[in-house]
Design an enzyme around this catalytic site. Structure first.
Site, short mmCIF file in Angstrom:
data_model
loop_
_atom_site.label_atom_id
_atom_site.label_comp_id
_atom_site.label_asym_id
_atom_site.label_seq_id
_atom_site.Cartn_x
_atom_site.Cartn_y
_atom_site.Cartn_z
N GLY A 110 0.80 -1.22 0.00
CA GLY A 110 0.00 0.00 0.00
C GLY A 110 0.83 1.27 0.00
O GLY A 110 0.48 2.25 0.64
N SER A 122 1.75 3.34 -2.56
CA SER A 122 1.67 4.27 -3.68
C SER A 122 1.38 5.69 -3.22
O SER A 122 1.55 6.66 -3.97
CB SER A 122 0.60 3.82 -4.68
OG SER A 122 -0.67 3.73 -4.06
N ARG A 123 0.93 5.84 -1.97
CA ARG A 123 0.63 7.17 -1.43
C ARG A 123 0.61 7.10 0.10
O ARG A 123 0.76 6.03 0.69
CB ARG A 123 -0.71 7.68 -1.96
CG ARG A 123 -1.89 6.78 -1.61
CD ARG A 123 -3.22 7.36 -2.08
NE ARG A 123 -3.33 7.36 -3.53
CZ ARG A 123 -3.93 6.39 -4.22
NH1 ARG A 123 -4.47 5.36 -3.60
NH2 ARG A 123 -4.01 6.45 -5.53
N GLY A 124 0.41 8.24 0.74
CA GLY A 124 0.20 8.29 2.18
C GLY A 124 1.38 7.86 3.02
O GLY A 124 2.55 8.08 2.67
N GLY A 129 2.55 4.87 3.70
CA GLY A 129 3.41 3.87 3.06
C GLY A 129 4.45 4.51 2.16
O GLY A 129 5.63 4.14 2.19
N LYS A 180 -2.01 -1.67 -5.36
CA LYS A 180 -2.95 -1.94 -6.45
C LYS A 180 -2.96 -0.84 -7.51
O LYS A 180 -3.35 -1.08 -8.65
CB LYS A 180 -4.37 -2.08 -5.91
CG LYS A 180 -4.61 -3.31 -5.05
CD LYS A 180 -6.10 -3.54 -4.84
CE LYS A 180 -6.78 -2.34 -4.21
NZ LYS A 180 -8.22 -2.54 -4.05
N TYR A 188 -14.29 -2.92 12.02
CA TYR A 188 -12.98 -2.31 11.74
C TYR A 188 -12.00 -2.62 12.86
O TYR A 188 -10.83 -2.95 12.61
CB TYR A 188 -13.14 -0.79 11.58
CG TYR A 188 -11.82 -0.05 11.44
CD1 TYR A 188 -11.00 -0.26 10.34
CD2 TYR A 188 -11.39 0.84 12.42
CE1 TYR A 188 -9.79 0.41 10.20
CE2 TYR A 188 -10.18 1.52 12.29
CZ TYR A 188 -9.39 1.30 11.18
OH TYR A 188 -8.19 1.97 11.05
N LYS A 248 -8.30 -4.42 12.38
CA LYS A 248 -7.02 -3.81 12.75
C LYS A 248 -6.33 -4.59 13.86
O LYS A 248 -5.10 -4.76 13.85
CB LYS A 248 -7.21 -2.36 13.18
CG LYS A 248 -7.58 -1.41 12.06
CD LYS A 248 -6.58 -1.43 10.91
CE LYS A 248 -5.24 -0.84 11.27
NZ LYS A 248 -4.34 -0.74 10.08
#
Length: 401
Positions: free
Chosen positions: A14, A16-18, A20, A39, A165, A169
């Site tokens: 994960g 690709s942004r944020g 990560g 993804k 949720y 987690k």
């Protein structure tokens, strides 16, 4: 690039942004090999970034990068990405399980499709990627797994509003709890990292609106904290549930203003989920919150001085059981002194074992070490004389805290 992660291979889901991507860029600054496993191969209509744009940023920052299209729910995709990483870089040294799905909905409002998504990405995805990476991590000289998941807080407050949720987690966190013990003999560190406050990312802004940035911190606080964790010797740092600002404070970084999206709101930040204690950057010792022991050591660190080290000349290891189970150390023998979570770098002169409640009472002045020892609440191995110096030491520290 000659940083601590130079030449090491970091596999991040994960990314690709944020958060990560922030961790990937921090590793790249050291000259690491980074595998972006996510993804997003095509641009999202509302979110910036793909695995390919992230790869370009990693390389611009000084690292090498392999972008891989990976849905962590798909075993074949995960296996193919791991094989490609090993073929390209020769192995895997670090795994960061960052990929996650969120839906803050009650039981009746949670569609099973959404429930399955959270379980399959958060819990199953973390387990799957770890399982496939582990044979290669065993071959590394300093292997780490870091899950972006919270401490296991069994307060019903964190279950009642979004039980689906929370379970998803906590599944990631249970992987930490189990795998840290399962692979201890292999020297693989398995830890969790969680933010004290809301972290502002494009995805969060899409969910909550742009105003959330004002009361949030930047992803860089998480990437800096992750860096300090991932550069520690793996055999002395495993099974921990780290909080980002506590990691930084243990490294001597006490001014966190630069991480606030809006520095004028640095002391008015919105707390993240699963942490009961309040956000007070320079708070005194907490009285019974989830991080009371951590706060004690933060305050002790402030009082350590060369004179104190010269006077005490002792290294302490604390084995804490109960609600705040874990290892903590206090080195008042080497250099300018140090303290924090985990084992000390130097051999401890004595080891003190006690329940977390009694530990808190002892350091807050409610229970004397000598009384705790005589009544069986404190067990001491090693140099008893060094251990008993704590009574005078704690009295001195308490007057300054």
């Amino acid at each position: 690039m000659m940083g601590k992660l130079a030449g090491r291979t970091v596999f991040i889901t994960g990314a690709s942004r944020g958060i990560g991507k922030a961790i990937a860029l921090r590793a790249a600054q050291d000259g690491a090999n980074v595998v972006i496993a996510a993804k997003t191969a095509e641009p999202h209509p509302k979110l910036p970034g793909t695995i390919y744009t992230a790869a370009k940023e990693v390389e611009a920052a000084g690292g090498k990068c392999l972008p891989c299209i990976v849905d962590v729910r798909e075993e074949k995709q995960v296996a193919a990405a791991v094989e490609a990483a090993v073929k390209t870089f020769g192995g895997i040294d670090i795994l960061v399980n960052n990929a996650s799905a969120i839906s803050l909905t009650g039981t009746l409002e949670t569609e099973m499709k959404r429930y399955d998504l959270m379980q399959n990405i958060n819990t199953r995805g973390t387990f799957l990627v770890s399982k496939i990476c582990l044979p290669y991590l065993k071959k590394s000289s300093n292997p780490h797994i870091l899950n972006l998941s919270p401490p296991l807080n069994m307060s019903k407050f964190w279950f009642k509003n979004h039980v689906a949720y929370t379970m998803a987690k906590y599944g990631m966190s249970m992987c930490v709890l189990g795998m840290a013990e399962e692979f201890a003999a292999d020297g693989i560190a398995v830890n969790a990292l969680w933010p004290r406050t809301a972290i502002h990312t494009a995805a969060i802004e899409m969910l909550t609106g742009p105003d959330s940035a004002r009361v949030s911190r930047k992803p860089e606080i998480m990437s800096d904290a992750a860096y300090y964790i991932l550069t520690k010797p793996s055999r002395s740092c495993s099974g921990n549930f780290f909080i980002d600002d506590e990691v930084l404070k243990a490294e001597g970084i006490t001014d966190l203003t630069k991480y606030a999206c809006d520095p004028s709101y640095a002391d008015k930040l919105m707390p993240d989920f699963f942490l009961d204690d309040e956000i007070t950057p320079n708070a005194p010792v907490a009285k019974g919150g989830a991080s009371s022991i951590a706060n004690i050591f933060v305050n002790i660190q402030k009082q350590i001085s060369p004179d104190l080290v010269k006077k005490v000349q002792g290294v302490y290891l604390f084995q804490v059981t109960g609600a705040e189970e874990g290892l903590w150390h206090l080195d008042l023998k080497n250099g300018n002194g140090s303290t924090g979570k985990g084992k000390p770098e130097a051999t401890p002169d004595c080891t003190l074992s006690m329940d977390s409640k009694n530990f808190f009472d002892m350091f807050s002045g409610k229970l004397k070490p000598s009384a705790a020892f005589m009544t069986g609440k404190l067990k001491i191995t090693g140099n008893l004389q060094t251990a008993m110096k704590l009574e005078k030491l704690m009295s001195s520290l308490k007057s300054k805290m």
